[in-house]
Design an enzyme around this catalytic site. Structure first.
Site, PDB file in Angstrom:
ATOM      1  N   HIS A  84       0.805  -1.214   0.000  1.00 60.09           N
ATOM      2  CA  HIS A  84       0.000   0.000   0.000  1.00 60.09           C
ATOM      3  C   HIS A  84       0.839   1.266   0.000  1.00 60.09           C
ATOM      4  O   HIS A  84       0.290   2.368  -0.017  1.00 60.09           O
ATOM      5  CB  HIS A  84      -0.910   0.001   1.224  1.00 60.09           C
ATOM      6  CG  HIS A  84      -0.170   0.024   2.536  1.00 60.09           C
ATOM      7  ND1 HIS A  84       0.597  -1.023   2.972  1.00 60.09           N
ATOM      8  CD2 HIS A  84      -0.062   0.983   3.484  1.00 60.09           C
ATOM      9  CE1 HIS A  84       1.125  -0.730   4.142  1.00 60.09           C
ATOM     10  NE2 HIS A  84       0.754   0.481   4.481  1.00 60.09           N
ATOM     11  N   CYS A  85       2.181   1.139  -0.004  1.00 59.97           N
ATOM     12  CA  CYS A  85       3.026   2.331   0.122  1.00 59.97           C
ATOM     13  C   CYS A  85       3.894   2.591  -1.098  1.00 59.97           C
ATOM     14  O   CYS A  85       3.682   3.558  -1.826  1.00 59.97           O
ATOM     15  CB  CYS A  85       3.915   2.210   1.367  1.00 59.97           C
ATOM     16  SG  CYS A  85       3.036   2.443   2.924  1.00 59.97           S
ATOM     17  N   ILE A  86       4.903   1.752  -1.309  1.00 62.18           N
ATOM     18  CA  ILE A  86       5.960   2.077  -2.269  1.00 62.18           C
ATOM     19  C   ILE A  86       5.455   2.218  -3.703  1.00 62.18           C
ATOM     20  O   ILE A  86       5.897   3.110  -4.421  1.00 62.18           O
ATOM     21  CB  ILE A  86       7.103   1.044  -2.194  1.00 62.18           C
ATOM     22  CG1 ILE A  86       7.614   0.957  -0.760  1.00 62.18           C
ATOM     23  CG2 ILE A  86       8.252   1.468  -3.099  1.00 62.18           C
ATOM     24  CD1 ILE A  86       8.713  -0.065  -0.562  1.00 62.18           C
ATOM     25  N   ILE A 135       2.686   3.351  -4.661  1.00 62.21           N
ATOM     26  CA  ILE A 135       1.653   4.384  -4.746  1.00 62.21           C
ATOM     27  C   ILE A 135       2.137   5.738  -4.247  1.00 62.21           C
ATOM     28  O   ILE A 135       2.005   6.767  -4.931  1.00 62.21           O
ATOM     29  CB  ILE A 135       0.403   3.946  -3.936  1.00 62.21           C
ATOM     30  CG1 ILE A 135      -0.220   2.710  -4.594  1.00 62.21           C
ATOM     31  CG2 ILE A 135      -0.607   5.080  -3.830  1.00 62.21           C
ATOM     32  CD1 ILE A 135      -1.329   2.086  -3.774  1.00 62.21           C
ATOM     33  N   ASP A 136       2.707   5.768  -3.055  1.00 64.47           N
ATOM     34  CA  ASP A 136       2.993   7.032  -2.377  1.00 64.47           C
ATOM     35  C   ASP A 136       3.855   8.010  -3.178  1.00 64.47           C
ATOM     36  O   ASP A 136       3.590   9.220  -3.150  1.00 64.47           O
ATOM     37  CB  ASP A 136       3.644   6.759  -1.023  1.00 64.47           C
ATOM     38  CG  ASP A 136       2.737   5.974  -0.092  1.00 64.47           C
ATOM     39  OD1 ASP A 136       1.550   5.820  -0.438  1.00 64.47           O
ATOM     40  OD2 ASP A 136       3.195   5.513   0.953  1.00 64.47           O
TER      41      ASP A 136
END
Length: 440
Positions: free
Chosen positions: A273-275, A277-278
């Site tokens: 959910h992080c790398i 997308i963020d």
């Protein structure tokens, strides 16, 4: 004017009620820590199945024990709820909702906006609102605050507003929610002071920054750093393969240097959910200032292309065996985006299934952490995990190791499979494999 000392006294005495919106990989561990410290908790979620599970002491996240949930539900009775009118009963509200990208790689802010609009309906004087969802700089002050101030209450005066980025790493046994330093930035100095005080009650250390914008930018820097460096080793993997150089041995050798280097590892693509997308939250925001984020976008292109590279390596290996991908039987090992967790969000394994299916392959997968592939925003494969047996391996044309779960018997696979496409260097420790091993 609201007296901030009233809320601070309730926080330090642990008599404040904490409301956490979003009972997922971020919100649920945080709720557990607050409850362990004696706070009254209300965990809010739209998913009734999650709420029912929590209140019955059942864990739906594999690395979170049922014992920890049950001990809290016993003390708090029914502490999870789908009834958002109860927001008016809490003193501090922490927002832990998803922040995905849309099909154009632009921030999808609907979850934050819907949540904040709901909070506004029940906002009361003296409450603290903290956003933890990863987002672009300016979200807390420029999006969340105006929605809440439509009530006539003013941030920093009538209610308190802060941003504190989540730093969860599911499955990491070295660091927990409690032990990871918490970054806190307030809309005003008082807002930051109150939010920091709240987190100080349950987190081992907090680090205060000067604004919500700085706190938001800190989280983006952390994940952009990882994305760019993973892209670098993924690119080197492709280059070194052409030179017949083992990237894994190169990384191991470079890691002996005690300064100026830290290891990152290649793989079949990025997940979670992080790398993936963020970094694009900053890309999107930078355009507002007429700036192109070339490093971020190039890293995204490289990492996004890795599943295609794995497919190409598989196709080439099958061709050497006088087989085509079309009609071949493929087994993908690992659906979760990383080792030993049950989270398959943005997993490159899903993209591999899509690509191989488009080429006409017959796909099976094995992952005890993800027994069923549920429908997502992108995919609906209708597949479930299959057991690894000798017959299965004998009738499989290629095994693709996409996630390096530790519960896999890699020696057994190497003994019985014909062809293994290893994207995680799992076969490095297997001696005398009978299968053909291709690193990808």
């Amino acid at each position: 004017m609201n007296n901030p000392q009233i809320l601070m006294d309730k926080i330090t005495s642990h008599s404040a009620t904490i409301g956490i919106i979003g009972m997922g990989y971020v919100g649920l561990p945080l709720a557990i820590e607050f409850a362990k410290s004696g706070f009254s908790i209300i965990g809010f979620d739209l998913d009734e199945s999650k709420v029912t599970a929590i209140n019955n002491g059942i864990s739906y996240i594999k690395h979170i024990s049922e014992e920890s949930i049950k001990s809290i539900s016993d003390c708090n009775q029914s502490f999870a709820s789908t009834d958002f009118t109860k927001l008016s009963e809490v003193d501090c509200i922490i927002i832990c909702v998803p922040t995905p990208l849309n099909q154009y790689r632009e921030p999808d802010m609907q979850y934050i906006e819907n949540t904040v609009n709901t909070i506004a309906m029940h906002l009361k004087t003296g409450q603290l609102i903290t956003l933890e969802s990863t987002t672009y700089p300016g979200t807390t002050s420029g999006l969340v605050r105006p929605i809440l101030e439509k009530t006539g209450l003013i941030a920093g005066k009538d209610f308190f507003l802060a941003f504190s980025p989540e730093r969860e790493d599911p499955g990491n046994k070295s660091f927990s929610t409690k032990s990871i330093t918490k970054i806190v930035g307030g809309y005003t100095e008082t807002c930051g002071k109150i939010a920091g005080l709240m987190y100080d009650q349950v987190i081992s250390a907090t680090h205060m920054v000067g604004s919500t914008d700085i706190a938001e930018a800190t989280k983006l820097l952390e994940n952009i750093f990882r994305s760019v460096n993973i892209a670098l080793v993924n690119e080197l993997k492709v280059i070194f393969e052409k030179m017949d150089i083992d990237i894994w041995e190169v990384i191991k050798a470079a890691s002996t240097k005690p300064f100026g280097y830290m290891p990152f590892y290649p793989g079949p693509g990025l997940g979670g959910h992080c790398i993936p997308i963020d970094p694009f939250y900053l890309t999107w925001k930078a355009k507002e200032y007429g700036i192109t984020t070339r490093f971020i976008e190039l890293a995204g292109e490289i990492n996004t292309a890795m599943p295609e590279y794995v497919v190409n390596r598989t196709e080439s290996a099958l061709n050497d065996l006088e087989k085509s991908v079309k009609g071949s039987n493929l087994l993908i090992i690992g659906i979760a985006y990383k080792q030993n967790i049950d989270d398959d969000r943005e997993s490159p394994s899903l993209r591999l299934i899509e690509l191989f299916s488009e080429l006409g392959a017959n796909i099976k997968y094995h992952d005890t952490y993800v027994p069923i592939l549920k429908k997502s925003r992108k995919y609906d494969f209708g597949l479930s995990s299959t057991d690894i047996t000798k017959d299965l391996l004998n009738n499989t044309d290629a095994v693709i190791i996409s996630t390096a779960h530790s519960d896999i018997n890699y020696e057994f696979i190497a003994e019985n499979a014909k062809l293994i496409i290893d994207t995680r260097n799992c076969m490095a420790s297997v001696k005398n494999p009978k299968a053909i091993i291709i690193k990808a």
